[in-house]
Design a protein around this motif. Structure first.
Motif, PDB file in Angstrom:
ATOM      1  N   PRO A  23       0.858  -1.178   0.000  1.00 25.74           N
ATOM      2  CA  PRO A  23       0.000   0.000   0.000  1.00 25.74           C
ATOM      3  C   PRO A  23       0.904   1.242   0.000  1.00 25.74           C
ATOM      4  O   PRO A  23       1.869   1.300   0.760  1.00 25.74           O
ATOM      5  CB  PRO A  23      -0.776  -0.102   1.312  1.00 25.74           C
ATOM      6  N   THR A  24       0.580   2.190  -0.859  1.00 25.87           N
ATOM      7  CA  THR A  24       1.456   3.352  -1.043  1.00 25.87           C
ATOM      8  C   THR A  24       0.629   4.617  -1.175  1.00 25.87           C
ATOM      9  O   THR A  24      -0.346   4.644  -1.924  1.00 25.87           O
ATOM     10  CB  THR A  24       2.326   3.174  -2.314  1.00 25.87           C
ATOM     11  N   THR A  25       1.033   5.654  -0.455  1.00 29.15           N
ATOM     12  CA  THR A  25       0.456   6.973  -0.672  1.00 29.15           C
ATOM     13  C   THR A  25       1.135   7.530  -1.907  1.00 29.15           C
ATOM     14  O   THR A  25       2.358   7.702  -1.924  1.00 29.15           O
ATOM     15  CB  THR A  25       0.689   7.889   0.552  1.00 29.15           C
ATOM     16  N   LEU A  26       0.342   7.749  -2.943  1.00 30.67           N
ATOM     17  CA  LEU A  26       0.854   8.248  -4.220  1.00 30.67           C
ATOM     18  C   LEU A  26       0.314   9.638  -4.497  1.00 30.67           C
ATOM     19  O   LEU A  26      -0.835   9.941  -4.179  1.00 30.67           O
ATOM     20  CB  LEU A  26       0.407   7.323  -5.359  1.00 30.67           C
ATOM     21  N   ALA A  27       1.146  10.455  -5.096  1.00 32.38           N
ATOM     22  CA  ALA A  27       0.701  11.745  -5.610  1.00 32.38           C
ATOM     23  C   ALA A  27       0.503  11.551  -7.104  1.00 32.38           C
ATOM     24  O   ALA A  27       1.449  11.250  -7.824  1.00 32.38           O
ATOM     25  CB  ALA A  27       1.750  12.822  -5.344  1.00 32.38           C
ATOM     26  N   TRP A  28      -0.730  11.680  -7.577  1.00 30.48           N
ATOM     27  CA  TRP A  28      -1.026  11.543  -8.993  1.00 30.48           C
ATOM     28  C   TRP A  28      -0.956  12.935  -9.605  1.00 30.48           C
ATOM     29  O   TRP A  28      -1.670  13.838  -9.190  1.00 30.48           O
ATOM     30  CB  TRP A  28      -2.408  10.932  -9.204  1.00 30.48           C
ATOM     31  N   THR A  29      -0.075  13.100 -10.565  1.00 34.50           N
ATOM     32  CA  THR A  29       0.135  14.393 -11.210  1.00 34.50           C
ATOM     33  C   THR A  29      -0.035  14.222 -12.715  1.00 34.50           C
ATOM     34  O   THR A  29      -0.182  13.101 -13.204  1.00 34.50           O
ATOM     35  CB  THR A  29       1.555  14.932 -10.929  1.00 34.50           C
ATOM     36  N   SER A  30       0.059  15.316 -13.425  1.00 37.83           N
ATOM     37  CA  SER A  30      -0.024  15.236 -14.886  1.00 37.83           C
ATOM     38  C   SER A  30       1.173  14.473 -15.452  1.00 37.83           C
ATOM     39  O   SER A  30       1.109  13.937 -16.546  1.00 37.83           O
ATOM     40  CB  SER A  30      -0.099  16.637 -15.493  1.00 37.83           C
ATOM     41  N   ARG A  31       2.267  14.366 -14.693  1.00 40.29           N
ATOM     42  CA  ARG A  31       3.450  13.625 -15.120  1.00 40.29           C
ATOM     43  C   ARG A  31       3.320  12.134 -14.869  1.00 40.29           C
ATOM     44  O   ARG A  31       4.056  11.339 -15.436  1.00 40.29           O
ATOM     45  CB  ARG A  31       4.679  14.134 -14.367  1.00 40.29           C
ATOM     46  N   GLY A  32       2.445  11.726 -13.948  1.00 40.70           N
ATOM     47  CA  GLY A  32       2.312  10.325 -13.568  1.00 40.70           C
ATOM     48  C   GLY A  32       2.172  10.211 -12.068  1.00 40.70           C
ATOM     49  O   GLY A  32       2.002  11.205 -11.367  1.00 40.70           O
ATOM     50  N   LYS A  33       2.291   8.987 -11.568  1.00 41.19           N
ATOM     51  CA  LYS A  33       2.130   8.773 -10.134  1.00 41.19           C
ATOM     52  C   LYS A  33       3.501   8.759  -9.449  1.00 41.19           C
ATOM     53  O   LYS A  33       4.449   8.161  -9.938  1.00 41.19           O
ATOM     54  CB  LYS A  33       1.352   7.499  -9.842  1.00 41.19           C
ATOM     55  N   ILE A  34       3.554   9.439  -8.291  1.00 35.79           N
ATOM     56  CA  ILE A  34       4.797   9.575  -7.540  1.00 35.79           C
ATOM     57  C   ILE A  34       4.573   8.965  -6.156  1.00 35.79           C
ATOM     58  O   ILE A  34       3.669   9.367  -5.424  1.00 35.79           O
ATOM     59  CB  ILE A  34       5.201  11.049  -7.416  1.00 35.79           C
ATOM     60  N   ALA A  35       5.413   7.996  -5.795  1.00 35.45           N
ATOM     61  CA  ALA A  35       5.301   7.359  -4.485  1.00 35.45           C
ATOM     62  C   ALA A  35       5.848   8.292  -3.410  1.00 35.45           C
ATOM     63  O   ALA A  35       6.946   8.827  -3.540  1.00 35.45           O
ATOM     64  CB  ALA A  35       6.058   6.035  -4.477  1.00 35.45           C
ATOM     65  N   VAL A  36       5.060   8.490  -2.353  1.00 37.66           N
ATOM     66  CA  VAL A  36       5.470   9.340  -1.237  1.00 37.66           C
ATOM     67  C   VAL A  36       5.780   8.480  -0.015  1.00 37.66           C
ATOM     68  O   VAL A  36       6.837   8.612   0.585  1.00 37.66           O
ATOM     69  CB  VAL A  36       4.384  10.391  -0.897  1.00 37.66           C
ATOM     70  N   ILE A  37       4.859   7.589   0.363  1.00 33.43           N
ATOM     71  CA  ILE A  37       5.064   6.705   1.520  1.00 33.43           C
ATOM     72  C   ILE A  37       4.597   5.302   1.166  1.00 33.43           C
ATOM     73  O   ILE A  37       3.502   5.113   0.662  1.00 33.43           O
ATOM     74  CB  ILE A  37       4.261   7.175   2.758  1.00 33.43           C
ATOM     75  N   ARG A  38       5.449   4.320   1.445  1.00 34.54           N
ATOM     76  CA  ARG A  38       5.039   2.922   1.342  1.00 34.54           C
ATOM     77  C   ARG A  38       4.740   2.458   2.767  1.00 34.54           C
ATOM     78  O   ARG A  38       5.536   2.651   3.671  1.00 34.54           O
ATOM     79  CB  ARG A  38       6.147   2.068   0.748  1.00 34.54           C
ATOM     80  N   TRP A  39       3.589   1.842   2.928  1.00 42.74           N
ATOM     81  CA  TRP A  39       3.135   1.431   4.253  1.00 42.74           C
ATOM     82  C   TRP A  39       3.504  -0.019   4.491  1.00 42.74           C
ATOM     83  O   TRP A  39       3.065  -0.911   3.771  1.00 42.74           O
ATOM     84  CB  TRP A  39       1.636   1.664   4.376  1.00 42.74           C
ATOM     85  N   THR A  61       9.477  17.105 -10.272  1.00 39.07           N
ATOM     86  CA  THR A  61      10.765  16.481 -10.570  1.00 39.07           C
ATOM     87  C   THR A  61      10.936  15.049 -10.068  1.00 39.07           C
ATOM     88  O   THR A  61      11.839  14.370 -10.510  1.00 39.07           O
ATOM     89  CB  THR A  61      11.906  17.334  -9.983  1.00 39.07           C
ATOM     90  N   ALA A  62      10.108  14.600  -9.145  1.00 35.29           N
ATOM     91  CA  ALA A  62      10.271  13.259  -8.579  1.00 35.29           C
ATOM     92  C   ALA A  62      10.016  12.197  -9.642  1.00 35.29           C
ATOM     93  O   ALA A  62       9.216  12.403 -10.562  1.00 35.29           O
ATOM     94  CB  ALA A  62       9.314  13.060  -7.410  1.00 35.29           C
ATOM     95  N   PRO A  63      10.696  11.068  -9.536  1.00 36.71           N
ATOM     96  CA  PRO A  63      10.450   9.993 -10.513  1.00 36.71           C
ATOM     97  C   PRO A  63       9.018   9.474 -10.398  1.00 36.71           C
ATOM     98  O   PRO A  63       8.486   9.381  -9.297  1.00 36.71           O
ATOM     99  CB  PRO A  63      11.446   8.907 -10.122  1.00 36.71           C
ATOM    100  N   VAL A  64       8.442   9.158 -11.524  1.00 44.18           N
ATOM    101  CA  VAL A  64       7.089   8.599 -11.528  1.00 44.18           C
ATOM    102  C   VAL A  64       7.193   7.077 -11.435  1.00 44.18           C
ATOM    103  O   VAL A  64       8.201   6.492 -11.814  1.00 44.18           O
ATOM    104  CB  VAL A  64       6.278   9.034 -12.774  1.00 44.18           C
ATOM    105  N   GLU A  65       6.162   6.475 -10.900  1.00 44.05           N
ATOM    106  CA  GLU A  65       6.137   5.030 -10.704  1.00 44.05           C
ATOM    107  C   GLU A  65       5.973   4.303 -12.029  1.00 44.05           C
ATOM    108  O   GLU A  65       5.258   4.773 -12.920  1.00 44.05           O
ATOM    109  CB  GLU A  65       4.953   4.658  -9.802  1.00 44.05           C
ATOM    110  N   LYS A  66       6.586   3.153 -12.110  1.00 45.12           N
ATOM    111  CA  LYS A  66       6.403   2.267 -13.264  1.00 45.12           C
ATOM    112  C   LYS A  66       5.226   1.365 -12.941  1.00 45.12           C
ATOM    113  O   LYS A  66       4.967   1.065 -11.782  1.00 45.12           O
ATOM    114  CB  LYS A  66       7.656   1.442 -13.511  1.00 45.12           C
ATOM    115  N   GLU A  67       4.540   0.929 -13.942  1.00 49.11           N
ATOM    116  CA  GLU A  67       3.382   0.033 -13.711  1.00 49.11           C
ATOM    117  C   GLU A  67       3.814  -1.308 -13.245  1.00 49.11           C
ATOM    118  O   GLU A  67       4.775  -1.855 -13.377  1.00 49.11           O
ATOM    119  CB  GLU A  67       2.559  -0.116 -15.000  1.00 49.11           C
TER     120      GLU A  67
END
Length: 181
Positions: free
Chosen positions: A53-69, A175-181
């Motif tokens: 489970p991950t808190t993700l920030a969804w942006t126009s660039r893609g999803k960015i992982a902030v916290i993995r639980w 600027t943060a890397p976006v998550e890969k599927e």
């Protein structure tokens, strides 16, 4: 002469209104495209070789992982914590308080929260930590991540002074890397 002046003024006014409407609609489009949503979703953790489970920030660039639980707290599973805490990041982002985060104590529990000003009280509780967690260490890890100096999302698996940090959340989201599927 008067007709020409009136016609010229009318055309100028019409052009101005159309231009303003175009600029206004484009600015709404840019704003809509730059909308950020903090959500709880499952995402792949390379260190553990599994989805967490991950808190993700969804942006126009893609999803960015902030916290993995990773760990539970008070009988709540990592999934439940993720689902409860991710909307708090959204609330703080929408309020504009996610740019100043601090550690503290609420109900004698260590917490990470946002503040409106240095020395200010907690505005939005982001997360309650486990009694043994070092809130300063967790705050430092979160700040490193949000300021783009971390090596990825933090993992919530970790007599502390209260510290306030300025976070450039929009820079992180750009600027943060976006998550890969």
């Amino acid at each position: 002469m008067k007709r020409t002046l009136i016609t010229t003024l009318a055309l100028t006014l019409t052009t101005t209104i159309i231009t303003a409407a175009f600029i206004n609609s484009n600015s709404h489009q840019v704003k809509a495209e730059s909308t950020v949503q903090f959500l709880c979703r499952s995402s792949y953790d390379e260190d553990q070789g599994t989805r967490l489970p991950t808190t993700l920030a969804w942006t126009s660039r893609g999803k960015i992982a902030v916290i993995r639980w990773v760990k539970e707290l008070g009988g709540k599973s990592p999934q439940e914590r993720c689902e409860k805490i991710s909307p708090r990041f959204q609330e703080a982002y929408q309020k504009g308080t996610l740019s100043l985060i601090t550690n503290g104590r609420i109900n004698n529990q260590p917490v990470i929260c946002t503040a409106k000003e240095y020395g200010g009280k907690c505005e939005t509780l982001l997360m309650t930590l486990r009694p043994g967690d070092n809130s300063l260490q967790m705050l430092n890890s979160l700040v490193e991540t949000l300021n783009g100096r971390g090596v990825g999302p933090i993992k919530h698996s970790s007599g502390v002074p209260q510290v306030y940090y300025q976070v450039y959340i929009d820079d992180f989201l750009q600027t943060a890397p976006v998550e890969k599927e």
